[in-house]
Design a protein around this motif. Structure first.
Motif, PDB file in Angstrom:
ATOM      1  N   ALA A  66       0.840  -1.190   0.102  1.00 30.52           N
ATOM      2  CA  ALA A  66      -0.141  -0.009   0.040  1.00 30.52           C
ATOM      3  C   ALA A  66       0.888   1.345   0.193  1.00 30.52           C
ATOM      4  CB  ALA A  66      -0.800   0.221   1.123  1.00 30.52           C
ATOM      5  N   HIS A  67       0.667   2.140  -0.887  1.00 22.01           N
ATOM      6  CA  HIS A  67       1.371   3.277  -0.734  1.00 22.01           C
ATOM      7  C   HIS A  67       0.693   4.644  -0.380  1.00 22.01           C
ATOM      8  CE1 HIS A  67       4.275   6.456  -2.296  1.00 22.01           C
ATOM      9  NE2 HIS A  67       4.987   5.595  -2.993  1.00 22.01           N
ATOM     10  N   ALA A  68       1.281   5.356   0.713  1.00 23.61           N
ATOM     11  CA  ALA A  68       0.614   6.476   1.263  1.00 23.61           C
ATOM     12  C   ALA A  68       0.425   7.514   0.160  1.00 23.61           C
ATOM     13  CB  ALA A  68       1.597   7.020   2.368  1.00 23.61           C
ATOM     14  N   TYR A 104       3.151  -1.059   4.087  1.00 24.77           N
ATOM     15  CA  TYR A 104       2.640   0.373   3.949  1.00 24.77           C
ATOM     16  C   TYR A 104       3.995   1.213   3.720  1.00 24.77           C
ATOM     17  CZ  TYR A 104       0.290   4.908   5.132  1.00 24.77           C
ATOM     18  OH  TYR A 104      -0.086   5.816   5.120  1.00 24.77           O
ATOM     19  N   ASN A 105       4.004   1.780   2.234  1.00 23.70           N
ATOM     20  CA  ASN A 105       5.040   2.400   1.861  1.00 23.70           C
ATOM     21  C   ASN A 105       4.939   3.984   1.843  1.00 23.70           C
ATOM     22  OD1 ASN A 105       7.663   2.527   0.248  1.00 23.70           O
ATOM     23  ND2 ASN A 105       6.414   3.617  -0.899  1.00 23.70           N
ATOM     24  N   PHE A 106       5.905   4.894   2.321  1.00 27.11           N
ATOM     25  CA  PHE A 106       5.475   6.292   2.274  1.00 27.11           C
ATOM     26  C   PHE A 106       7.041   7.044   2.155  1.00 27.11           C
ATOM     27  CE2 PHE A 106       6.948   8.488   6.401  1.00 27.11           C
ATOM     28  CZ  PHE A 106       7.485   7.269   7.096  1.00 27.11           C
ATOM     29  N   HIS A 107       6.637   8.322   1.575  1.00 33.03           N
ATOM     30  CA  HIS A 107       7.836   9.150   1.348  1.00 33.03           C
ATOM     31  C   HIS A 107       8.360   9.737   2.648  1.00 33.03           C
ATOM     32  CE1 HIS A 107       6.868   9.346  -3.049  1.00 33.03           C
ATOM     33  NE2 HIS A 107       7.050   8.100  -2.898  1.00 33.03           N
ATOM     34  N   PRO A 108       9.481   9.512   3.209  1.00 30.29           N
ATOM     35  CA  PRO A 108       9.926  10.189   4.490  1.00 30.29           C
ATOM     36  C   PRO A 108       9.410  11.597   4.665  1.00 30.29           C
ATOM     37  CG  PRO A 108      11.594   8.812   3.752  1.00 30.29           C
ATOM     38  CD  PRO A 108      10.662   8.907   2.544  1.00 30.29           C
ATOM     39  N   LEU A 141       9.843   3.017   4.741  1.00 26.83           N
ATOM     40  CA  LEU A 141      10.354   4.138   4.294  1.00 26.83           C
ATOM     41  C   LEU A 141      10.768   4.099   2.927  1.00 26.83           C
ATOM     42  CD1 LEU A 141      12.769   4.692   7.466  1.00 26.83           C
ATOM     43  CD2 LEU A 141      11.003   6.215   6.894  1.00 26.83           C
ATOM     44  N   GLU A 142      10.470   4.805   2.102  1.00 25.54           N
ATOM     45  CA  GLU A 142      11.013   4.862   0.576  1.00 25.54           C
ATOM     46  C   GLU A 142      12.242   5.507   0.557  1.00 25.54           C
ATOM     47  OE1 GLU A 142       8.061   5.218  -2.469  1.00 25.54           O
ATOM     48  OE2 GLU A 142       9.593   5.313  -4.025  1.00 25.54           O
ATOM     49  N   THR A 143      13.289   4.872  -0.333  1.00 24.53           N
ATOM     50  CA  THR A 143      14.462   5.355  -0.684  1.00 24.53           C
ATOM     51  C   THR A 143      14.147   6.684  -1.792  1.00 24.53           C
ATOM     52  OG1 THR A 143      14.981   4.196  -2.720  1.00 24.53           O
ATOM     53  CG2 THR A 143      15.880   3.507  -0.411  1.00 24.53           C
ATOM     54  N   VAL A 210      10.861  -3.660  -3.473  1.00 26.73           N
ATOM     55  CA  VAL A 210      11.623  -2.953  -4.619  1.00 26.73           C
ATOM     56  C   VAL A 210      10.642  -2.378  -5.540  1.00 26.73           C
ATOM     57  CG1 VAL A 210      13.266  -2.969  -6.108  1.00 26.73           C
ATOM     58  CG2 VAL A 210      13.613  -4.538  -4.408  1.00 26.73           C
ATOM     59  N   HIS A 211      10.960  -0.913  -5.828  1.00 27.93           N
ATOM     60  CA  HIS A 211      10.144  -0.411  -6.918  1.00 27.93           C
ATOM     61  C   HIS A 211      10.970  -0.443  -8.118  1.00 27.93           C
ATOM     62  CE1 HIS A 211       7.442   2.534  -4.117  1.00 27.93           C
ATOM     63  NE2 HIS A 211       7.099   1.148  -4.302  1.00 27.93           N
ATOM     64  N   VAL A 212      10.704  -1.098  -9.155  1.00 27.31           N
ATOM     65  CA  VAL A 212      11.460  -1.321 -10.202  1.00 27.31           C
ATOM     66  C   VAL A 212      11.076  -0.351 -11.479  1.00 27.31           C
ATOM     67  CG1 VAL A 212      12.664  -3.590 -10.443  1.00 27.31           C
ATOM     68  CG2 VAL A 212      10.064  -3.458 -10.797  1.00 27.31           C
ATOM     69  N   LEU A 255       6.356  -2.237 -10.264  1.00 25.04           N
ATOM     70  CA  LEU A 255       6.741  -1.318 -11.272  1.00 25.04           C
ATOM     71  C   LEU A 255       5.726  -0.126 -11.235  1.00 25.04           C
ATOM     72  CD1 LEU A 255       6.416  -3.940 -14.406  1.00 25.04           C
ATOM     73  CD2 LEU A 255       8.324  -2.653 -13.892  1.00 25.04           C
ATOM     74  N   GLU A 256       6.588   1.030 -11.394  1.00 23.35           N
ATOM     75  CA  GLU A 256       5.780   2.489 -11.304  1.00 23.35           C
ATOM     76  C   GLU A 256       6.434   3.108 -12.565  1.00 23.35           C
ATOM     77  OE1 GLU A 256       7.778   3.346  -7.428  1.00 23.35           O
ATOM     78  OE2 GLU A 256       5.822   3.434  -6.531  1.00 23.35           O
ATOM     79  N   THR A 257       6.466   2.344 -13.588  1.00 25.98           N
ATOM     80  CA  THR A 257       6.729   3.042 -14.768  1.00 25.98           C
ATOM     81  C   THR A 257       5.627   3.694 -15.490  1.00 25.98           C
ATOM     82  OG1 THR A 257       6.405   0.896 -15.701  1.00 25.98           O
ATOM     83  CG2 THR A 257       8.791   1.386 -15.181  1.00 25.98           C
TER      84      THR A 257
END
Ligand code: FE
Ligand code: FE
Ligand code: ZN
Length: 276
Positions: A66-68, A104-108, A141-143, A210-212, A255-257
């Motif tokens: 899940a992406h915030a 649950y992934n978020f951008h810091p 935490l997403e890089t 991993v987001h490819v 993938l988030e292409t």
């Protein structure tokens, strides 16, 4: 098992996402917990969730991401903005409990001029406010690329956040290939070196997804413009090394292409072909 998928629209619910994923050849997928602009979340439909859970089990779909909403900023200088991020994330985590065991992934976030130290402290403060011992979701935490005042462009920054979180065993990291490359880590040319650096700074056991994405820009550009696999500076061959890397191969890849569904199906097929 190769867990590969793409970002899907959540507007038709969980079962619909599962069916779409299957039709694309995907074995996992990512979705926004609410409109990415950060508006109100739709209420969870328990019937849809239970239908999805049965479908997921029957079809071997793995851990979901899940992406915030990417507009929240837990380390803004503005208190209202920080409160909104905290409320949004707490509410998302509550709804994630309907689908236990996922990510649950978020951008810091961006420190908006307050400085890295203060930003890191505010992110940790947010996590300490929303994490609970009983939760079954792992927060990631997403890089990031490190553009502007963005936090998470250096692995050491992620380490510093984790060091300040009490329930840090509930927190991991999602590595975005476009972002790390844009941040200055040559994940395409030297995946071993980058993952060794990650291990030293954060620890590979923290890596959970991993987001490819390929990148429209060269290493260190700090732009964050995703490209289709093989149509950017990372190049097609790099993704063979990434998806087969011993430190990564068991993780879910998403993938988030820039693609519509047929494009995602083609990229999933391509990566499956490259999988050893
Ligand atoms: Fe993201
Ligand atoms: Fe990403
Ligand atoms: Zn990005």
């Amino acid at each position: 098992m190769f867990y590969i998928g793409c970002h899907l629209s959540s507007s038709a619910g969980f079962l619909a996402m599962g069916q779409t994923a299957l039709s694309l050849g995907a074995t996992t997928f990512q979705f926004f917990t609410r409109n990415p602009r950060g508006s109100r979340a739709k209420a969870i439909d328990p019937d849809d969730v239970s239908a999805f859970l049965a479908f997921q089990k029957a079809n071997g779909i793995g851990t979901l991401i899940a992406h915030a909403p990417y507009t929240i900023n837990p380390c803004s200088a503005d208190q209202r903005t920080r409160e909104f991020a905290r409320e949004t994330m707490a509410d998302d985590l509550q709804r994630m409990e309907y689908l236990p065991g996922n990510l649950y992934n978020f951008h810091p976030g961006s420190h908006t001029g307050q400085g890295m130290e203060r930003g890191i402290a505010l992110i940790a403060e947010t996590l300490n406010a929303i994490l609970s011992e009983g939760q079954r979701t792992t927060v990631l935490l997403e890089t990031m690329t490190g553009k502007g005042t963005e936090i998470g462009g250096r692995f050491e920054e992620l380490r510093e956040i984790l060091d300040r979180v009490t329930l840090s065993h509930r927190v991991g990291v999602c590595l975005d290939t476009c972002h790390v490359s844009d941040a200055g880590y040559d994940i395409a040319g030297d995946p071993d070196g980058v993952l060794t650096a990650f291990d030293k700074a954060v620890g590979l056991t923290r890596l959970r997804a991993v987001h490819v994405n390929d990148s429209l820009n060269p290493v260190g550009a700090r732009k964050d413009r995703h490209a289709r696999i093989g149509q950017g500076y990372l190049g097609r061959e790099a993704f063979g090394r990434i998806i087969n890397h011993p430190a990564l191969r068991e993780l879910p890849f998403v993938l988030e292409t820039p693609n519509e569904l047929p494009g995602y199906a083609a990229e999933i097929a391509l990566l499956k072909e490259m999988r050893r």
